[in-house]
Design a protein around this motif. Structure first.
Motif, short mmCIF file in Angstrom:
data_model
loop_
_atom_site.label_atom_id
_atom_site.label_comp_id
_atom_site.label_asym_id
_atom_site.label_seq_id
_atom_site.Cartn_x
_atom_site.Cartn_y
_atom_site.Cartn_z
N HIS A 139 0.84 -1.21 0.00
CA HIS A 139 0.00 0.00 0.00
C HIS A 139 0.87 1.25 0.00
CE1 HIS A 139 -3.86 -2.04 1.77
NE2 HIS A 139 -3.61 -2.39 0.53
N LYS A 140 1.91 1.25 0.82
CA LYS A 140 2.79 2.41 0.90
C LYS A 140 3.53 2.64 -0.42
CE LYS A 140 3.58 2.26 5.91
NZ LYS A 140 4.60 2.09 6.98
N ASP A 143 0.95 4.14 -2.74
CA ASP A 143 0.60 5.51 -2.34
C ASP A 143 1.72 6.50 -2.67
OD1 ASP A 143 -1.80 4.57 -1.42
OD2 ASP A 143 -1.20 4.53 0.69
N ASN A 144 2.96 6.04 -2.50
CA ASN A 144 4.10 6.92 -2.76
C ASN A 144 4.58 6.86 -4.20
OD1 ASN A 144 4.14 7.67 -0.05
ND2 ASN A 144 5.55 6.02 0.52
#
Length: 470
Positions: A139-140, A143-144
């Motif tokens: 997810h990170k 997202d990034n």
């Protein structure tokens, strides 16, 4: 005497790797002076048992009533076996035991037996390739917009089999890769890819429509499928498509709040009654295939063991990988000297298919706390480097392979068929050996620099730049 330098990576050396130098408890199980003795010693939760006899053959029963009540163990048994095709002639078998069990030791004259009793852990769920921590990490990355992971995500997101409005090609009453029902092959493969990829998209986006689509396809097949014919390619079908099914079931069961236990019953029945028997028949048969088959079946068999909380299945898969008398075991698929693959004389596609399946089952085991990657001094890494080096255009050493079946010993030179056509199987191994372990894979890195971000493959977990990025 025997020297360390005499070792040739015999499989039984794992026993000595496990034996500690400090003990918490020691028990003499039985013995007669000058005749035989059995001693058990414990460190932590692990027990080690040694039995030796004099110059007389002997059969002994070893009661395990000293083990912890209610705890399950896996007995790794190392015994004399003149039929084992190694210099040391040591056989290995693994069986589940408890304190109610009794082991049998059949000892030749002046022989012995060693046993390592490993306390069994509970399975991690979700834990087939990805845990909750892995999902949060991806997810990170998304997202990034971290590259190359984000590039893999976009390839996954845009693929036709990742869409929540995917239109099924089936379901079918009978599925097969070959024979009378071969017309179902590409269609059912696409459907099961949609099962897998929609489950992935659910975990990555939180869009429940993906979870519903994955379950919809699984349920449709569970309601329709009656058989997988016993054709030549049946084990490949259940290995390749079965992992997609089991991965999705694991993800849906442990992460999707909209699923009920009764939703899983027909799908579970389909898998246990139609897919599982094909895998069991493969293991029961005499070795007859190239090595990619064994690792393809085993990755799904181990995954099913996790999903069904069946420790015996999971352990059987690990044992096959480490010790199986089959071209698909690590011992018989990759050369410990050069990294040559059993199928290197066949073509490069099947080499990548095979090492990709091996990396997948190693990753499955890793998520459960078991390290298969390091088997035989990181032999899988050596195989990856060999395949990468040759496919990059470099020369490699090649020798005629003596395979387990005796059917595939006539390839006189390494095959350039499909040379340089890379499958997305390299990130998974690079992630483990380089990122986790700090080792070097220079040729694999060169391949990745050519192919990143990894995208879709029908027969692999694929999308590795995102999914295997610690």
């Amino acid at each position: 005497g025997i020297k360390i330098s005499d070792s040739h990576d015999e499989p039984e050396l794992e026993f000595f790797d496990r034996v500690p130098t400090v003990w918490d408890d020691t028990k003499v199980i039985h013995g007669e002076v000058g005749k035989y003795i059995t001693v058990a010693r414990r460190t932590g939760s692990a027990w080690f048992i040694g039995t030796i006899t004099n110059d007389e053959e002997r059969k002994l029963n070893i009661p395990l009533d000293f083990l912890t009540e209610g705890q399950s163990y896996l007995a790794h048994i190392y015994y004399d076996d003149p039929n084992v095709p190694t210099r040391t002639k040591v056989g290995i078998k693994n069986i589940p035991v408890t304190n109610k069990s009794t082991l049998e030791a059949v000892l030749p004259a002046s022989g012995g037996q060693a046993v390592w009793l490993e306390a069994q852990k509970k399975f991690v769920h979700p834990g087939i390739l990805h845990t909750q921590a892995d999902i949060k990490r991806t997810h990170k990355l998304i997202d990034n917009k971290t590259e190359p992971a984000y590039g893999s995500f976009l390839l996954l997101k845009e693929h036709k089999c990742s869409q929540p409005d995917y239109r099924m090609e089936g379901p079918f009453r009978i599925i097969s890769r070959d024979g009378e029902y071969r017309h179902t092959k590409s269609k059912m493969e696409a459907d099961f890819s949609a099962v897998y990829q929609n489950a992935l998209m659910w975990t990555l986006t939180g869009n429940k429509a993906h979870a519903r689509k994955s379950l919809e396809i699984l349920t449709a097949y569970a309601d329709s499928l009656t058989m997988i014919p016993e054709t030549n390619d049946a084990p490949l079908l259940v290995g390749l498509e079965g992992l997609k099914i089991i991965y999705a079931l694991e993800i849906l069961k442990y992460t999707y709040p909209g699923i009920k236990d009764e939703d899983l019953v027909p799908v579970n029945r389909m898998f246990t009654e139609i897919f599982m028997p094909v895998m069991e028949n493969f293991y029961a048969a005499r070795p007859y295939t190239n090595g990619n088959w064994g690792s393809i079946v085993t990755k799904t068999y181990m995954a099913a063991g996790i999903y069904f909380n069946n420790r015996a299945m999971y352990n059987k898969g690990m044992d096959f990988y480490l010790h199986g008398h089959d071209n698909g075991s690590i011992l018989h698929y990759i050369s410990g000297e050069t990294g040559q693959i059993q199928e290197s004389g066949r073509d490069q596609s099947h080499c990548m298919l095979g090492i990709g399946a091996m990396a997948t089952l190693c990753e499955i085991a890793w998520k459960q706390g078991d390290d298969l990657y390091s088997a035989l001094s990181n032999r899988l890494m050596k195989g990856y480097e060999y395949v990468a080096q040759y496919n990059l255009g470099y020369d490699v050493l090649f020798s005629v392979w003596e395979d387990v079946t005796g059917k595939y010993c006539d390839w006189k030179t390494i095959s350039d068929k499909a040379r340089g056509n890379y499958m997305p199987v390299f990130e998974i191994a690079y992630n483990h050996y380089v990122r986790r372990q700090g080792l070097q894979m220079p040729y694999t890195l060169q391949v990745l620099e050519k192919i990143r971000p990894e995208g879709f493959d029908r027969d692999q977990p694929a999308f590795g730049s995102l999914l295997f990025n610690d």
